[in-house]
Design a protein around this motif. Structure first.
Motif, PDB file in Angstrom:
ATOM      1  N   LEU A  95     129.603 115.296  97.087  1.00  0.00           N
ATOM      2  CA  LEU A  95     129.176 113.806  97.367  1.00  0.00           C
ATOM      3  C   LEU A  95     130.009 113.264  98.927  1.00  0.00           C
TER       4      LEU A  95
ATOM      5  N   GLU B 126     132.574 116.264  93.485  1.00  0.00           N
ATOM      6  CA  GLU B 126     133.230 115.495  94.431  1.00  0.00           C
ATOM      7  C   GLU B 126     132.996 116.056  95.938  1.00  0.00           C
TER       8      GLU B 126
ATOM      9  N   GLN C 275     122.746 110.016  93.190  1.00  0.00           N
ATOM     10  CA  GLN C 275     123.473 111.309  93.221  1.00  0.00           C
ATOM     11  C   GLN C 275     124.992 110.708  92.489  1.00  0.00           C
ATOM     12  N   ILE C 276     125.666 109.732  92.880  1.00  0.00           N
ATOM     13  CA  ILE C 276     126.852 109.358  92.560  1.00  0.00           C
ATOM     14  C   ILE C 276     126.839 109.232  91.094  1.00  0.00           C
TER      15      ILE C 276
ATOM     16  N   TYR D 174     121.414 108.983  97.908  1.00  0.00           N
ATOM     17  CA  TYR D 174     122.897 109.397  97.830  1.00  0.00           C
ATOM     18  C   TYR D 174     123.603 108.384  96.559  1.00  0.00           C
TER      19      TYR D 174
ATOM     20  N   ASP E 265     121.788 118.028  94.108  1.00  0.00           N
ATOM     21  CA  ASP E 265     122.246 118.073  95.470  1.00  0.00           C
ATOM     22  C   ASP E 265     121.218 118.343  96.662  1.00  0.00           C
TER      23      ASP E 265
ATOM     24  N   HIS F  90     127.734 114.493 101.453  1.00  0.00           N
ATOM     25  CA  HIS F  90     126.780 113.757 101.733  1.00  0.00           C
ATOM     26  C   HIS F  90     127.138 112.300 102.229  1.00  0.00           C
ATOM     27  N   LYS F  91     128.089 111.979 101.738  1.00  0.00           N
ATOM     28  CA  LYS F  91     128.684 110.643 102.500  1.00  0.00           C
ATOM     29  C   LYS F  91     128.938 110.621 103.969  1.00  0.00           C
TER      30      LYS F  91
END
Length: 238
Positions: free
Chosen positions: A197, A194, A136-137, A133, A153, A200-201
């Motif tokens: 993400l 955005e 990915q940011i 994760y 992704d 995923h968070k």
């Protein structure tokens, strides 16, 4: 050995009907891993079909690893895949792949299942999932192509899937992601980076116990999120 059947009626595509007959023979045990299939001409007689739909069906079966064609030897049921309870679901996912909204619904319930499995495991590598994760940011940049962003992704989802260490989950999951991948063109709108993400968070927070896991609510939110992104893709890029 495959059972002889009555000539197939013209309901649905003929090749799909042939695939379903092979599936049924696997389930019933008439065909087993390693079995050699009859020659093409014999299959045409057994199934009561012409050469074209039979070849189309064999291509489908070969592409998903059910049938193996050996030059000079013939067609065989592959030894690597189990002809038991798993393959019928894989068949169903592929044969109904055009029903994209039902696939989204199934995929998100499947994602919730993966979370449930991990939440009940004694331990799993949460640090590995968090590392993906965090990468990915930094890596999901607007300059990348939609195809590149889709690959990044899916790394997160593949990592969660692998951490279940469940072969059924892993095989079904891979099939789901491969089918849905062509529809994931929402990254043509870079605003969806955005959004991805953020989703995923949510996964990560639930897995870490920082957010309460409410399966029904989580599924509804994820389904809504993915339907909106797929709808955006269909409306704007088709």
């Amino acid at each position: 050995m495959i059972e002889k059947v009555e000539p197939l009626q013209k309901k649905g595509t003929m090749s799909t009907r042939i695939v379903n007959i092979i599936k049924e023979n696997l389930i019933k045990g008439h065909l087993k891993a390693g079995d050699k299939l009859p020659k093409e001409s014999e299959l045409m007689d057994i199934l009561g079909v012409s050469r074209t739909p039979l070849r189309e069906a064999i291509k489908v079966l070969e592409s998903i690893g059910i049938v193996e064609i050996r030059r000079g030897e013939g067609m065989f049921i592959t030894k690597e895949n189990s002809p038991g309870g798993l393959n019928p679901l894989i068949f169903s996912l592929i044969l109904h792949r055009e029903n994209i909204h039902s696939l989204i619904e199934f995929r998100q319930q499947f994602e919730v299942l993966m979370i449930s499995i991990l939440k009940t495991k004694a331990s799993f590598n949460i640090a590995k999932i968090e590392s993906v994760y965090n990468s990915q940011i930094n890596r999901m940049e607007k300059k990348l192509t939609p195809e590149e962003l889709v690959e990044i992704d899916l790394e997160f989802h593949y990592t969660v899937m692998e951490e279940t260490e469940n072969p059924f989950v892993i095989e079904i999951g891979k099939t789901i992601y491969e089918i849905i991948k062509p529809h994931m063109i929402h990254f043509k709108d870079k605003k969806n980076i955005e959004r991805t993400l953020k989703t995923h968070k949510l996964y990560l927070d639930v897995l870490k116990g920082e957010k309460e896991f409410q399966p029904n609510e989580t599924a509804r939110n994820l389904i809504k999120n993915n339907e909106e992104m797929i709808d955006f893709s269909i409306k704007n890029y088709r």
